[in-house]
Scaffold this motif. Structure first.
Motif, PDB file in Angstrom:
ATOM      1  N   ILE A   9      39.653 -21.017   5.179  1.00 55.67           N
ATOM      2  CA  ILE A   9      40.117 -20.852   3.796  1.00 55.67           C
ATOM      3  C   ILE A   9      40.597 -19.426   3.567  1.00 55.67           C
ATOM      4  O   ILE A   9      41.688 -19.196   3.021  1.00 55.67           O
ATOM      5  CB  ILE A   9      39.001 -21.204   2.794  1.00 55.67           C
ATOM      6  N   ASN A  10      39.796 -18.467   3.987  1.00 54.30           N
ATOM      7  CA  ASN A  10      40.100 -17.070   3.698  1.00 54.30           C
ATOM      8  C   ASN A  10      41.162 -16.481   4.612  1.00 54.30           C
ATOM      9  O   ASN A  10      41.997 -15.690   4.167  1.00 54.30           O
ATOM     10  CB  ASN A  10      38.815 -16.240   3.759  1.00 54.30           C
ATOM     11  N   LEU A  11      41.165 -16.875   5.875  1.00 54.23           N
ATOM     12  CA  LEU A  11      42.180 -16.307   6.761  1.00 54.23           C
ATOM     13  C   LEU A  11      43.573 -16.786   6.371  1.00 54.23           C
ATOM     14  O   LEU A  11      44.549 -16.037   6.490  1.00 54.23           O
ATOM     15  CB  LEU A  11      41.871 -16.612   8.229  1.00 54.23           C
ATOM     16  N   TYR A  12      43.668 -18.021   5.899  1.00 52.94           N
ATOM     17  CA  TYR A  12      44.983 -18.500   5.455  1.00 52.94           C
ATOM     18  C   TYR A  12      45.438 -17.680   4.254  1.00 52.94           C
ATOM     19  O   TYR A  12      46.621 -17.352   4.123  1.00 52.94           O
ATOM     20  CB  TYR A  12      44.915 -19.985   5.091  1.00 52.94           C
ATOM     21  N   ASN A  13      44.501 -17.329   3.392  1.00 56.59           N
ATOM     22  CA  ASN A  13      44.821 -16.497   2.249  1.00 56.59           C
ATOM     23  C   ASN A  13      45.276 -15.100   2.693  1.00 56.59           C
ATOM     24  O   ASN A  13      46.226 -14.532   2.144  1.00 56.59           O
ATOM     25  CB  ASN A  13      43.605 -16.391   1.333  1.00 56.59           C
ATOM     26  N   PHE A  14      44.605 -14.549   3.707  1.00 53.52           N
ATOM     27  CA  PHE A  14      44.972 -13.231   4.230  1.00 53.52           C
ATOM     28  C   PHE A  14      46.400 -13.227   4.794  1.00 53.52           C
ATOM     29  O   PHE A  14      47.125 -12.239   4.673  1.00 53.52           O
ATOM     30  CB  PHE A  14      44.017 -12.792   5.345  1.00 53.52           C
TER      31      PHE A  14
END
Length: 295
Positions: free
Chosen positions: A142-147
């Motif tokens: 979830i977070n790496l895609y956001n990064f």
């Protein structure tokens, strides 16, 4: 015809969201992490989310998607709503973490958890340990895609690549729904972007990839590594950058522009060239995965 309708739904919704966001000044302000020099409307990921969930529900009503996968993916509605509120009001990190954790648990429960982890030389059969690892993996996806959603067309192109790769390797019309849902948005997001997807789009896509990974890993443990390889450009950039910053003693909560794709744009590469280079690497990874999986 169904997919044409979904494409135009995504395309039209993105257009209306773009105009509404511009009128209401709902724009992504330029900050130290930005790869843009002017404010751009954001929230276009709503178009992806609406089209995605409508398409999934249609498949479910026609019996063309397994119920466990459908319910797990639909848990993403909660993530999309909270992420959009975060786009508008900048929610606290605690609220985001609690939401993402709840969604990760909900998705794992819907799938029946992760059965095991096969590392080749050894495997983890204990479901408690396997699902703790799966829980952390969902949060990280979830977070790496956001990064990695930082330049025009990058996050959208990655989602379309994964949709095409998933369809060719595993079949399933849910991949086609994903492709057209993102494609309608991507036309407006391609360099130079007229709108960004925002957290509502990037976190949802990261969650969706995580659910695909776990679902297909339960069908065959080897599929876990197939998905990790297909997603390799994104997770390597995010994981490598995070690890490097950690060992350099940097505060991880501080915004930065040290991802590989950001360094390339700083070096003078245009957004569309960086995206094209990444997609070229993705094609190479797909060919390797396709050849090995068939062998």
């Amino acid at each position: 015809m169904f997919y044409v309708v979904l494409f135009f739904l995504s395309f039209a919704l993105t257009y209306f969201i773009k105009n509404y966001a511009t009128k209401k000044s709902l724009v992504a302000e330029v900050n130290e992490r930005s790869s843009h020099s002017t404010p751009i409307p954001h929230g276009g990921g709503i178009a992806i989310a609406v089209t995605w969930f409508v398409g999934l529900s249609y498949l479910f009503l026609r019996g063309e998607i397994v119920s466990s996968l459908y319910y797990a993916l639909m848990v993403g509605v909660i993530l999309a709503v909270v992420s959009y509120l975060d786009d508008l009001y900048e929610l606290s990190p605690k609220v985001r973490l609690v939401t993402q954790s709840g969604v990760a648990i909900g998705g794992l429960v819907a799938l029946g958890g992760l059965n095991s982890l096969d590392f080749g030389l050894f495997s983890i059969e204990n479901q408690l340990i396997a699902n703790i690892i799966a829980f952390v993996a969902v949060l990280w996806f979830i977070n790496l895609y956001n990064f990695l959603d930082g330049i025009d067309g990058y996050a959208g192109s990655e989602a379309i690549f994964l949709g095409v790769a998933g369809f060719l390797l595993f079949g399933g019309e849910h991949f086609l729904v994903l492709i057209v849902s993102v494609l309608g948005f991507l036309i407006w997001n391609w360099h130079k972007a007229k709108i960004f997807m925002g957290d509502v789009g990037s976190t949802l896509l990261g969650y969706t990839v995580a659910i695909f990974t776990i679902y297909y890993a339960n069908e065959d443990p080897v599929n876990l590594w197939i998905w990790i390889i297909l997603f390799g450009v994104f997770w390597f950039d995010a994981t490598y950058t995070l690890a490097k910053r950690y060992f350099n003693g940097e505060k991880l909560s501080v915004a930065h522009k040290k991802h590989i794709y950001q360094r390339l744009t700083q070096a003078g590469f245009s957004h569309d060239r960086v995206v094209s280079m990444a997609m070229g690497m993705n094609v190479i990874l797909f060919v390797l995965v396709y050849a090995v999986s068939r062998y």
